[in-house]
Design an enzyme around this catalytic site. Structure first.
Site, PDB file in Angstrom:
ATOM      1  CG  ASP A  71      41.830  37.791  42.852  1.00  0.00           C
ATOM      2  OD1 ASP A  71      41.348  38.928  42.971  1.00  0.00           O
ATOM      3  OD2 ASP A  71      42.401  37.185  43.776  1.00  0.00           O
ATOM      4  NE  ARG A  79      44.205  34.647  41.403  1.00  0.00           N
ATOM      5  CZ  ARG A  79      45.267  35.437  41.405  1.00  0.00           C
ATOM      6  NH1 ARG A  79      46.297  35.147  40.626  1.00  0.00           N
ATOM      7  NH2 ARG A  79      45.315  36.515  42.158  1.00  0.00           N
ATOM      8  NE  ARG A 140      45.281  43.125  38.173  1.00  0.00           N
ATOM      9  CZ  ARG A 140      45.450  43.226  39.500  1.00  0.00           C
ATOM     10  NH1 ARG A 140      46.620  43.617  39.990  1.00  0.00           N
ATOM     11  NH2 ARG A 140      44.449  42.966  40.324  1.00  0.00           N
ATOM     12  CE  LYS A 170      40.811  43.027  41.353  1.00  0.00           C
ATOM     13  NZ  LYS A 170      41.095  41.612  41.641  1.00  0.00           N
ATOM     14  CG  HIS A 171      43.149  47.241  43.989  1.00  0.00           C
ATOM     15  ND1 HIS A 171      43.373  47.171  42.615  1.00  0.00           N
ATOM     16  CD2 HIS A 171      43.315  45.979  44.472  1.00  0.00           C
ATOM     17  CE1 HIS A 171      43.699  45.922  42.296  1.00  0.00           C
ATOM     18  NE2 HIS A 171      43.668  45.174  43.399  1.00  0.00           N
ATOM     19  CG  HIS A 183      51.273  41.744  45.660  1.00  0.00           C
ATOM     20  ND1 HIS A 183      50.797  42.572  44.667  1.00  0.00           N
ATOM     21  CD2 HIS A 183      50.305  40.835  45.899  1.00  0.00           C
ATOM     22  CE1 HIS A 183      49.574  42.176  44.327  1.00  0.00           C
ATOM     23  NE2 HIS A 183      49.262  41.126  45.051  1.00  0.00           N
ATOM     24  CG  ASP A 255      44.560  43.743  47.920  1.00  0.00           C
ATOM     25  OD1 ASP A 255      44.380  42.513  47.815  1.00  0.00           O
ATOM     26  OD2 ASP A 255      45.137  44.418  47.046  1.00  0.00           O
TER      27      ASP A 255
END
Length: 367
Positions: A71, A79, A140, A170-171, A183, A255
């Site tokens: 990601d 990351r 984002r 996504k998503h 999450h 996901d």
């Protein structure tokens, strides 16, 4: 001909702990033969270490090159460690309102990823940030309306894929109107179908017709589309809407199935089988080795029992094989000397400064 276990493993993308290929991880890849792996900040330390890691991972999979994903959206969803070029989030590119800058940023990310052996980026975010209370998407997204999200999303996908890095929209079918974090719990969207058509769907419809190679599902319950199951597990949303109505034939990933929106309501085994039956191709399990093994074993059993037909499996296998053929063949290992010249190089830093300057100009005009 692939054996059953090898076939089934190809449909999984898995994460792992640590920064090196341990004997245990090597044994797991050789036995279960996953089609891909996903890397997180916990796996990444330096250019040298990442080159070693991706090359070692690929050595464990001589039968079929691995999709090695990350990601790397920019902003808070990044990351990679220094000295990689870290671009601002989609919101900043959206404010610059330049598909050229979005394309250039994505192309730069792709070159740096490819240099260290990473061949897939879980981007672009095609969600419209339509709910200001949204805790997941926010900056984002490229914007709060469909127009810039469509334009900059396609530019981002083009910048990645023109440089042989798989893009992932996504998503699906849109996480922008949620007020809770998938999450942590299962978000519910109450919007009528007409509103989804006007705001959430356009960027995904454009992506399906412009060659975005993969899509990722949302762990969100859309009452107007399926009042029982989240999109990831819904045949109405994945098969009927995405596959049949939007005519998308790329690879569809879930996901992370370990997210609370799924794991609090279904076991990993049931969620995996339901996702395949819904029309997804590639279950994503980002961390727990025992859950990864349980999921692969459960799909193996579902095929043996006829719950998932071998024909259904073959359709997904063909999509994954086609994706690998397009982006991973011929496989070439990452070369450290090349990576050191590319990652964080002067021209990449210059582009980053150009984007920040463009954002400042827009802010001054708006102010």
């Amino acid at each position: 001909m692939l054996m059953s276990r090898e076939k089934i493993g190809q449909l999984f993308m898995v994460g792992f702990e640590g920064t090196a290929v341990t004997p245990d991880l090597a044994d797991f890849i050789k036995e279960y033969k996953p089609g891909g792996v996903i890397l997180f900040a916990r796996n990444l330390e330096s250019i040298e270490q990442i080159v070693d890691l991706t090359n070692d991972l690929q050595r464990c999979s001589p039968h079929s090159p691995l999709l090695i994903s990350i990601d790397q959206e920019g902003g808070r969803v990044s990351r990679l460690p220094k000295p990689f070029t870290i671009f601002p989030p989609g919101d900043v590119l959206g404010r610059c309102n330049s598909s050229e800058l979005a394309y250039a940023a994505a192309a730069t990310i792709a070159k740096e990823l490819r240099a260290v052996g990473i061949n897939m980026n879980m981007a672009p975010v095609l969600d419209v940030n339509s709910n200001p209370a949204n805790p997941v998407i926010g900056d984002r997204a490229f914007g709060t309306t469909p127009g810039p999200v469509c334009e900059l999303g396609l530019a981002t996908a083009g910048g990645l894929q023109d440089n042989r890095v798989v893009a992932c929209g996504k998503h699906f079918p849109g996480h922008g109107d949620t007020a809770t974090d998938s999450h942590k719990e299962l978000p519910v969207v109450e919007a009528p179908r007409e509103q989804l058509e006007q705001i959430e769907f356009p960027s995904f419809r454009r992506a399906t017709t412009h060659g975005v190679a993969t899509m990722m599902t949302a762990h969100v319950l859309y009452k107007a589309l399926d009042d029982q199951q989240p999109a990831t597990l819904s045949p109405a949303i994945i098969t009927r809407l995405l596959r049949e109505e939007m005519r998308y034939d790329g690879v569809v990933l879930t996901d992370d199935l370990e997210m609370r929106a799924i794991i609090d309501h279904y076991g990993i085994e049931e969620a995996t089988v339901r996702a395949l039956l819904a029309g997804c191709d590639m279950p994503l399990i980002c961390k727990d080795r025992n859950r990864e093994i349980a999921a692969i074993t459960a799909l193996d059993k579902a095929v043996a029992e006829g719950t998932v037909t071998s024909q259904r499996l073959d359709v997904s296998l063909a999509r994954v094989a086609r994706l690998k053929q397009q982006f991973l063949v011929p496989y070439k290992p990452a070369v450290l000397s090349d990576a050191k010249l590319i990652v964080g190089c002067r021209s990449h830093q210059l582009l980053l400064r150009t984007i920040h300057q463009a954002r400042e100009r827009v802010a001054r005009v708006a102010g």
